[in-house]
Scaffold this motif. Structure first.
Motif, PDB file in Angstrom:
ATOM      1  N   ALA A   1       7.572  -3.377  -7.520  1.00 21.64           N
ATOM      2  CA  ALA A   1       6.708  -2.278  -7.974  1.00 21.64           C
ATOM      3  C   ALA A   1       5.771  -2.757  -9.079  1.00 21.64           C
ATOM      4  N   ALA A   2       6.319  -3.538 -10.012  1.00 20.89           N
ATOM      5  CA  ALA A   2       5.495  -4.017 -11.127  1.00 20.89           C
ATOM      6  C   ALA A   2       4.394  -4.953 -10.626  1.00 20.89           C
ATOM      7  N   ASP A   3       4.737  -5.860  -9.724  1.00 28.06           N
ATOM      8  CA  ASP A   3       3.745  -6.796  -9.183  1.00 28.06           C
ATOM      9  C   ASP A   3       2.608  -6.050  -8.482  1.00 28.06           C
ATOM     10  N   ALA A   4       2.976  -4.981  -7.757  1.00 26.81           N
ATOM     11  CA  ALA A   4       1.988  -4.265  -6.944  1.00 26.81           C
ATOM     12  C   ALA A   4       1.217  -3.224  -7.751  1.00 26.81           C
ATOM     13  N   GLY A   5       1.753  -2.842  -8.917  1.00 24.42           N
ATOM     14  CA  GLY A   5       1.134  -1.750  -9.674  1.00 24.42           C
ATOM     15  C   GLY A   5       1.243  -0.424  -8.947  1.00 24.42           C
TER      16      GLY A   5
ATOM     17  N   ARG B   1       0.847  -1.202   0.000  1.00 23.04           N
ATOM     18  CA  ARG B   1       0.000   0.000   0.000  1.00 23.04           C
ATOM     19  C   ARG B   1       0.879   1.247   0.000  1.00 23.04           C
ATOM     20  N   PRO B   2       0.387   2.333  -0.554  1.00 24.05           N
ATOM     21  CA  PRO B   2       1.166   3.576  -0.507  1.00 24.05           C
ATOM     22  C   PRO B   2       1.507   3.919   0.941  1.00 24.05           C
ATOM     23  N   GLY B   3       2.715   4.366   1.167  1.00 22.49           N
ATOM     24  CA  GLY B   3       3.159   4.692   2.514  1.00 22.49           C
ATOM     25  C   GLY B   3       4.011   3.605   3.134  1.00 22.49           C
ATOM     26  N   ASP B   4       3.916   2.374   2.604  1.00 19.85           N
ATOM     27  CA  ASP B   4       4.736   1.274   3.121  1.00 19.85           C
ATOM     28  C   ASP B   4       6.223   1.634   3.047  1.00 19.85           C
ATOM     29  N   ALA B   5       6.983   1.120   4.002  1.00 19.17           N
ATOM     30  CA  ALA B   5       8.416   1.380   4.023  1.00 19.17           C
ATOM     31  C   ALA B   5       9.178   0.214   3.393  1.00 19.17           C
ATOM     32  N   VAL B   6      10.245   0.551   2.662  1.00 19.99           N
ATOM     33  CA  VAL B   6      11.091  -0.453   2.019  1.00 19.99           C
ATOM     34  C   VAL B   6      12.459  -0.420   2.695  1.00 19.99           C
ATOM     35  N   LEU B   7      12.882  -1.552   3.203  1.00 18.66           N
ATOM     36  CA  LEU B   7      14.174  -1.628   3.892  1.00 18.66           C
ATOM     37  C   LEU B   7      15.112  -2.594   3.183  1.00 18.66           C
ATOM     38  N   VAL B   8      16.409  -2.354   3.306  1.00 18.22           N
ATOM     39  CA  VAL B   8      17.386  -3.399   2.969  1.00 18.22           C
ATOM     40  C   VAL B   8      18.030  -3.833   4.278  1.00 18.22           C
ATOM     41  N   THR B   9      18.431  -5.098   4.315  1.00 18.58           N
ATOM     42  CA  THR B   9      18.916  -5.641   5.593  1.00 18.58           C
ATOM     43  C   THR B   9      20.395  -5.353   5.829  1.00 18.58           C
ATOM     44  N   GLY B  10      21.073  -4.693   4.864  1.00 16.14           N
ATOM     45  CA  GLY B  10      22.484  -4.365   5.054  1.00 16.14           C
ATOM     46  C   GLY B  10      23.057  -3.696   3.823  1.00 16.14           C
ATOM     47  N   PRO B  11      24.336  -3.325   3.864  1.00 18.83           N
ATOM     48  CA  PRO B  11      24.981  -2.658   2.742  1.00 18.83           C
ATOM     49  C   PRO B  11      24.919  -3.517   1.482  1.00 18.83           C
ATOM     50  N   ILE B  12      24.743  -2.895   0.339  1.00 19.45           N
ATOM     51  CA  ILE B  12      24.466  -3.653  -0.886  1.00 19.45           C
ATOM     52  C   ILE B  12      25.699  -3.799  -1.784  1.00 19.45           C
ATOM     53  N   GLY B  13      25.648  -4.790  -2.656  1.00 20.35           N
ATOM     54  CA  GLY B  13      26.625  -4.943  -3.734  1.00 20.35           C
ATOM     55  C   GLY B  13      27.925  -5.637  -3.369  1.00 20.35           C
ATOM     56  N   GLU B  14      28.042  -6.093  -2.132  1.00 12.02           N
ATOM     57  CA  GLU B  14      29.339  -6.639  -1.724  1.00 12.02           C
ATOM     58  C   GLU B  14      29.686  -7.940  -2.428  1.00 12.02           C
ATOM     59  N   HIS B  15      28.704  -8.815  -2.594  1.00 14.45           N
ATOM     60  CA  HIS B  15      29.013 -10.078  -3.268  1.00 14.45           C
ATOM     61  C   HIS B  15      29.503  -9.837  -4.696  1.00 14.45           C
ATOM     62  N   GLY B  16      28.742  -9.059  -5.457  1.00 16.79           N
ATOM     63  CA  GLY B  16      29.087  -8.837  -6.859  1.00 16.79           C
ATOM     64  C   GLY B  16      30.457  -8.213  -7.034  1.00 16.79           C
ATOM     65  N   VAL B  17      30.758  -7.194  -6.243  1.00 15.74           N
ATOM     66  CA  VAL B  17      32.050  -6.516  -6.378  1.00 15.74           C
ATOM     67  C   VAL B  17      33.179  -7.442  -5.939  1.00 15.74           C
ATOM     68  N   THR B  18      32.938  -8.219  -4.907  1.00 16.87           N
ATOM     69  CA  THR B  18      33.962  -9.181  -4.453  1.00 16.87           C
ATOM     70  C   THR B  18      34.313 -10.166  -5.568  1.00 16.87           C
ATOM     71  N   ILE B  19      33.299 -10.667  -6.265  1.00 14.47           N
ATOM     72  CA  ILE B  19      33.540 -11.607  -7.369  1.00 14.47           C
ATOM     73  C   ILE B  19      34.344 -10.936  -8.482  1.00 14.47           C
ATOM     74  N   MET B  20      33.967  -9.710  -8.829  1.00 13.06           N
ATOM     75  CA  MET B  20      34.702  -8.991  -9.880  1.00 13.06           C
ATOM     76  C   MET B  20      36.168  -8.842  -9.517  1.00 13.06           C
ATOM     77  N   LEU B  21      36.404  -8.454  -8.263  1.00 14.10           N
ATOM     78  CA  LEU B  21      37.793  -8.252  -7.850  1.00 14.10           C
ATOM     79  C   LEU B  21      38.534  -9.586  -7.799  1.00 14.10           C
ATOM     80  N   ALA B  22      37.848 -10.639  -7.381  1.00 10.26           N
ATOM     81  CA  ALA B  22      38.488 -11.954  -7.279  1.00 10.26           C
ATOM     82  C   ALA B  22      38.897 -12.485  -8.647  1.00 10.26           C
ATOM     83  N   ARG B  23      38.251 -11.999  -9.690  1.00 12.78           N
ATOM     84  CA  ARG B  23      38.628 -12.444 -11.040  1.00 12.78           C
ATOM     85  C   ARG B  23      39.945 -11.836 -11.479  1.00 12.78           C
ATOM     86  N   GLY B  24      40.362 -10.801 -10.752  1.00 14.36           N
ATOM     87  CA  GLY B  24      41.658 -10.189 -11.065  1.00 14.36           C
ATOM     88  C   GLY B  24      41.660  -9.406 -12.360  1.00 14.36           C
ATOM     89  N   GLU B  25      40.474  -9.128 -12.907  1.00 14.64           N
ATOM     90  CA  GLU B  25      40.441  -8.383 -14.168  1.00 14.64           C
ATOM     91  C   GLU B  25      40.713  -6.894 -13.934  1.00 14.64           C
TER      92      GLU B  25
END
Lengths: 355, 355
Positions: free
Chosen positions: A252-256, A180-204
């Motif tokens: 957002a798409a699911d909820a319209g 419903r409008p007004g609902d709060a959206v939270l993330v449970t912690g800092p984002i993107g760490e897995h993806g960036v870690t993998i990129m760096l681990a590739r050594g590229e």
């Protein structure tokens, strides 16, 4: 909103209303990205062939009742490269990913299966490391690996080891699903760490950063959240391939409804932000493997945030967005500079084989 | 039995009693064969790491109760080469294989998952053929594909398409598991057709034969069998990798009894026999994908055979063996020439990537 902005939104809404058409003749890496190309392939090939009411809900887990027991069932294949990286390996990634798909459905994960596709020549010692990680991850998540399969292919027909995990859980406390409008959206912690870690681990990239994958089982954290605000949890998703931006778009798409993100409120570690700037990618699209996006009722915002922060896996939780009436199905980002832009699904794949 | 024969048997029993030790440092194709090497790898790596009472039963399906409902859960990864072959493709193979693992546990298959690992450049048209086969196979077996996953890897990191399917079923009528001397062992049709079809489809042999894979869902056939001899079904197994010989060895070892096979009673089509002779392999070790081995009580032998033969998928069923007291855990074959030989687990892999 200016007239021009309104026209742009109108055009986007029209484009989204159209049925996805698969124009590619062959599979490209983007089909595995979790973004627009994946969605198009899934809609045009898999959903077209397999259509049924359970699949059509397109949740992280399928939900169905067997003799009155409400079950959740999910599967994922893991092809991450490299197999070992700071903070984890393909083994705990595979267990946590499947556990999390069950947990965000409001299910208690119970039993997992594991199918291995091994490349001829793969070191048995590496396989032992992987199975030991899986064992530890299963123990941490309170699940058993109860059935499995092993296939071996010739050299050059795989990349060391691929793992497919499936999981069965019992649904105890499903999110209501009704935003419903007004609902709060939270993330449970800092984002993107897995993806960036993998990129760096590739050594590229010639870049070193003190980063580790966030891979973790979210069952306990999300159970604490539900206990802290009973009946007020609308939706939970784990932000894997495609990152938080993709998950918000799907919600957002699911909820319209619209989701208005406050860019300044999104927790991103400096090392992740720095690496993303060098890579030219937005951390909002980078995969996490131990972070969930949760939507709660307005009155539960403070209690939800407190409950998440009280758990070690939610210490960095934050309220990042609120649900709005319109523009329907879109995610808007209020930038640090005071502007607003649309956060769309990505067409391509910034980081292949991230999980 | 001569003294020499007795000594040989004793030595075999001693060898079998020893714990399997994995001597390989790297994965070899034989680890995927379904024979001794697979068993050693599974015991030394997977069971060692994941040990739990459900896994330790090592059945085709895991069985456990959730809130009082008795469930079966199974997984398989498919890497068959070529992807398309006479009688089927990787798609119906993946669905039928998972359905059959549930059916032989006495479960009604309900819901399947499908995870795809696709190689960059794989034709979308081929993927559509595969998903259409999966749809048709699921429909024939009365199951839904309710959840899935898609990953894409770079060229040269897979072989077109690998599929992992898992399945959940409700256990309605499990075999008793308790074998007794005198029990009859039946196969539901001619053996080895799938494996030989795959070998010929690879074009490595300059040989043409009018053969097709036997891939089929066995749920209905086995339900008819159970209806025809209620309470008399001791054990059911589908004879995939490693063929009927491997399944018989596992059944004999589990029961601590012997199985005496009458070679002349084993149904093998002439084309399969001919191809096996050219390849120098024994059809008893060649994979089927639509044949089960069933063990029934002595008094149910005739009824079981009649019930199987009354069903199109069991028209070629035959009684091939009987259970004996000893030598414990061994499979003996009475040859057409009147001799007797031991049918052991294969150490190597006569036919890699057969499923």
């Amino acid at each position: 909103m200016t007239i021009r902005e309104e026209q742009v939104l109108e055009r986007i809404e029209r484009a989204r209303g159209r049925r996805a058409r698969l124009r590619d003749d062959t599979i490209v890496l983007a089909h595995g990205s979790g973004g627009k190309a994946t969605r198009t392939l899934v809609d045009a090939v898999f959903r077209e062939a397999f259509a049924n009411p359970v699949l059509d809900r397109m949740d992280d887990s399928a939900r169905f009742a067997v003799n009155g027991v409400d079950l959740a069932f999910t599967t994922d294949s893991y092809v991450v490269s490299p197999l070992f990286f700071p903070g984890g390996d393909i083994g705990d990634l595979a267990v946590n990913g499947t556990v999390n798909d069950l947990a965000v459905a409001g299910a208690t994960p119970l039993h997992l299966s594991a199918g291995f596709i091994l490349e001829e020549g793969f070191p048995v010692e590496s396989l032992r490391h992987i199975t030991e990680s899986m064992r530890a991850a299963a123990e941490a998540a309170g699940v058993d690996i109860v059935t499995g399969d092993t296939k071996v292919v010739q050299r050059g027909k795989a990349d060391g080891c691929y793992i497919s995990t499936s999981g069965v859980g019992v649904v105890t406390d499903p999110p209501s699903g009704a935003l419903r409008p007004g609902d709060a959206v939270l993330v449970t912690g800092p984002i993107g760490e897995h993806g960036v870690t993998i990129m760096l681990a590739r050594g590229e990239l010639d870049l070193e950063a003190d980063l580790a994958s966030d891979t973790a089982p979210l069952g306990c954290l999300l159970a604490e959240l539900r206990d802290a605000c009973p009946g007020a949890v609308r939706r939970m998703r784990d932000a894997t391939r495609g990152g938080v931006a993709t998950v918000l778009n799907e919600i957002a798409a699911d909820a319209g409804l619209a989701i208005a993100v406050d860019e300044g409120a999104v927790p991103v570690r400096p090392a992740v932000r720095g690496a993303c700037e060098l890579l030219g990618i937005d951390p909002m699209y980078v995969a996490c493997e131990g972070r969930a996006v949760v939507v709660v009722a307005p009155e539960a915002e403070a209690a939800a945030l407190a409950a998440l922060r009280a758990h070690p896996l939610g210490a960095g939780a934050a309220v990042i967005a609120h649900v709005k009436d319109d523009p329907s199905g879109l995610v808007l980002l209020k930038t640090a500079f005071g502007g607003t832009r649309i956060v769309d699904l990505l067409a391509g794949d910034p980081l292949p084989r991230i999980c």
